[in-house]
Write a protein that holds these residues in place. Structure first.
Motif, short mmCIF file in Angstrom:
data_model
loop_
_atom_site.label_atom_id
_atom_site.label_comp_id
_atom_site.label_asym_id
_atom_site.label_seq_id
_atom_site.Cartn_x
_atom_site.Cartn_y
_atom_site.Cartn_z
N ARG A 167 0.87 -1.19 0.00
CA ARG A 167 0.00 0.00 0.00
C ARG A 167 0.90 1.23 0.00
O ARG A 167 1.77 1.37 0.86
CB ARG A 167 -0.93 0.01 1.21
N VAL A 168 0.69 2.12 -0.96
CA VAL A 168 1.47 3.34 -1.08
C VAL A 168 0.52 4.53 -1.23
O VAL A 168 -0.69 4.36 -1.43
CB VAL A 168 2.44 3.28 -2.28
N ALA A 169 1.06 5.72 -1.12
CA ALA A 169 0.23 6.92 -1.12
C ALA A 169 -0.11 7.41 -2.52
O ALA A 169 -1.10 8.14 -2.70
CB ALA A 169 0.92 8.04 -0.34
N ASP A 170 0.70 7.04 -3.51
CA ASP A 170 0.43 7.48 -4.88
C ASP A 170 1.14 6.55 -5.85
O ASP A 170 1.84 5.61 -5.45
CB ASP A 170 0.84 8.95 -5.10
N TRP A 171 0.99 6.83 -7.14
CA TRP A 171 1.54 5.95 -8.17
C TRP A 171 3.06 5.98 -8.24
O TRP A 171 3.68 5.10 -8.83
CB TRP A 171 0.96 6.31 -9.53
N THR A 172 3.69 6.99 -7.63
CA THR A 172 5.15 7.03 -7.61
C THR A 172 5.73 6.13 -6.52
O THR A 172 6.94 5.94 -6.46
CB THR A 172 5.68 8.46 -7.40
N GLY A 173 4.87 5.59 -5.65
CA GLY A 173 5.34 4.72 -4.58
C GLY A 173 5.65 5.43 -3.29
O GLY A 173 6.31 4.85 -2.41
N ALA A 174 5.19 6.67 -3.11
CA ALA A 174 5.44 7.39 -1.86
C ALA A 174 4.83 6.62 -0.69
O ALA A 174 3.77 5.99 -0.83
CB ALA A 174 4.83 8.79 -1.93
N PRO A 175 5.48 6.64 0.48
CA PRO A 175 4.97 5.87 1.62
C PRO A 175 3.56 6.32 2.02
O PRO A 175 3.24 7.50 2.00
CB PRO A 175 5.99 6.18 2.73
N PHE A 176 2.75 5.35 2.41
CA PHE A 176 1.40 5.63 2.91
C PHE A 176 1.47 5.84 4.41
O PHE A 176 2.10 5.06 5.13
CB PHE A 176 0.47 4.47 2.58
N GLY A 177 0.83 6.92 4.89
CA GLY A 177 0.83 7.22 6.32
C GLY A 177 -0.48 7.81 6.76
O GLY A 177 -1.44 7.93 5.99
N GLN A 178 -0.52 8.23 8.01
CA GLN A 178 -1.78 8.69 8.59
C GLN A 178 -2.29 9.98 7.95
O GLN A 178 -3.48 10.29 8.07
CB GLN A 178 -1.62 8.88 10.10
N ASP A 179 -1.43 10.72 7.28
CA ASP A 179 -1.86 11.96 6.65
C ASP A 179 -2.07 11.82 5.14
O ASP A 179 -2.34 12.81 4.46
CB ASP A 179 -0.82 13.07 6.91
N SER A 180 -1.94 10.60 4.61
CA SER A 180 -2.12 10.40 3.17
C SER A 180 -3.58 10.61 2.78
O SER A 180 -4.50 10.10 3.44
CB SER A 180 -1.69 8.99 2.78
N ALA A 181 -3.79 11.34 1.69
CA ALA A 181 -5.15 11.62 1.22
C ALA A 181 -5.66 10.52 0.29
O ALA A 181 -6.88 10.40 0.08
CB ALA A 181 -5.19 12.97 0.51
N ASN A 182 -4.75 9.73 -0.27
CA ASN A 182 -5.11 8.67 -1.22
C ASN A 182 -4.25 7.45 -0.95
O ASN A 182 -3.24 7.53 -0.25
CB ASN A 182 -4.90 9.14 -2.67
N HIS A 183 -4.66 6.33 -1.54
CA HIS A 183 -3.81 5.16 -1.46
C HIS A 183 -3.94 4.33 -2.73
O HIS A 183 -4.99 4.33 -3.39
CB HIS A 183 -4.12 4.30 -0.24
N ILE A 184 -2.85 3.68 -3.07
CA ILE A 184 -2.82 2.65 -4.11
C ILE A 184 -2.55 1.35 -3.37
O ILE A 184 -1.50 1.19 -2.74
CB ILE A 184 -1.71 2.90 -5.15
N SER A 185 -3.50 0.42 -3.42
CA SER A 185 -3.36 -0.83 -2.70
C SER A 185 -3.27 -1.99 -3.67
O SER A 185 -3.98 -2.02 -4.69
CB SER A 185 -4.54 -1.04 -1.75
N VAL A 186 -2.40 -2.94 -3.35
CA VAL A 186 -2.16 -4.12 -4.19
C VAL A 186 -2.40 -5.36 -3.36
O VAL A 186 -1.75 -5.56 -2.32
CB VAL A 186 -0.71 -4.13 -4.74
N TRP A 187 -3.35 -6.18 -3.79
CA TRP A 187 -3.61 -7.47 -3.15
C TRP A 187 -3.23 -8.58 -4.11
O TRP A 187 -3.38 -8.44 -5.32
CB TRP A 187 -5.07 -7.61 -2.76
N ARG A 188 -2.75 -9.71 -3.56
CA ARG A 188 -2.26 -10.79 -4.40
C ARG A 188 -3.07 -12.07 -4.18
O ARG A 188 -3.46 -12.38 -3.05
CB ARG A 188 -0.79 -11.06 -4.10
N LYS A 189 -3.31 -12.78 -5.28
CA LYS A 189 -3.94 -14.09 -5.20
C LYS A 189 -2.85 -15.13 -4.95
O LYS A 189 -1.83 -15.12 -5.64
CB LYS A 189 -4.67 -14.39 -6.50
N PRO A 190 -3.04 -16.01 -4.00
CA PRO A 190 -2.00 -17.00 -3.71
C PRO A 190 -1.62 -17.82 -4.95
O PRO A 190 -2.48 -18.14 -5.79
CB PRO A 190 -2.63 -17.89 -2.63
N SER A 191 -0.36 -18.17 -5.05
CA SER A 191 0.12 -18.98 -6.17
C SER A 191 -0.33 -20.43 -6.01
O SER A 191 -0.50 -20.91 -4.90
CB SER A 191 1.64 -18.92 -6.25
#
Length: 246
Positions: A222-246
């Protein structure tokens, strides 16, 4: 048909012009880099592909892309840009519509999961993503963090854009987790404004993680934007990635 509000022909015809700034090569570059890296050598499926703001340039990057879109007028605008053989689109809702084949990436950008107005439908959207993913594939969502910290007691509205040609603010029903985005857009230079509004169900990142668990997916990143900035308590947006087990 889900609870998503349907984009009309008028909405579709003006969408690209209104999103021109967000559709530029500079603005989209980090998004395309992020998604192309996750897709790898596999196929990508975009839920709610719309007019192809992201899907078309991702296809031009060499990633095979397919789409699901509820609004036929939005899909018709996309079809002017690319033919069906190059980028196939299935008309239907993103919670239940199934397209052939497996994908290494399913993605849903620009707050669009909030178009599903019930928790049950949002859970079904996660299940539908998992249904389409190959083992080891990823589901990506771009979503804003609900700005409820901006609401003092008794206030239900938060502005998000106050500019010369546009006034935008959200109103919140905290009990139902429904927000309504209100837009007043200046049309021409004669002082007239067009009024639009749309309903959305907001969800916290932790709630989405539980939806992912129900669908058999696990949070990978989970990151704060498409550039990969860290997600934190003050982040206004998030990019989240979930994975299906292999």
């Amino acid at each position: 048909m889900t609870s998503s509000e349907l984009w009309t022909r008028a909405n579709a015809e003006r969408y690209d012009a209104e999103e021109a700034e967000n559709s530029s090569a500079e603005a989209l570059g980090p998004t395309l880099d992020f998604l192309a890296d996750l897709a790898g050598d596999g196929r990508a499926l975009e839920f709610a592909i719309g007019t192809g703001r992201v899907g078309v340039p991702l296809r031009e990057r060499g990633v095979p892309v397919a789409g699901i879109e509820l609004s036929e007028p939005m899909a018709a605008v996309l079809r002017r840009k690319v033919d069906e053989a190059t980028l196939p689109v299935t008309i239907g809702d993103m919670a239940t519509t199934v397209v052939p084949g497996e994908f290494s990436l399913v993605y849903l950008v620009y707050n669009t999961i909030s178009n599903l107005l019930t928790q049950d439908e949002q859970v079904e959207c996660f299940r539908n993503a998992a249904r389409h993913l190959a083992p080891g594939g990823r589901f990506v969502i771009e979503l804003g963090v609900p700005p409820l910290r901006s609401l003092p007691p008794g206030q239900t509205a938060v502005p998000f854009d106050v500019s010369e040609r546009h006034l935008g603010f959200d109103t919140f029903d905290l009990a139902s987790q429904i927000l309504v985005s209100h837009h007043f857009t200046r049309v021409g230079d004669d002082g007239h404004y067009r009024r639009d509004n749309s309903r959305h169900r907001y969800a916290w990142p932790a709630e989405l993680d539980l939806m992912a668990r129900i669908a058999g997916l696990t949070l990978e990143r989970r990151v704060a934007d498409w550039t990969g900035a860290p997600f934190g308590q003050d982040s206004a947006n998030h990019i989240s990635v979930w994975r299906k087990p292999s």
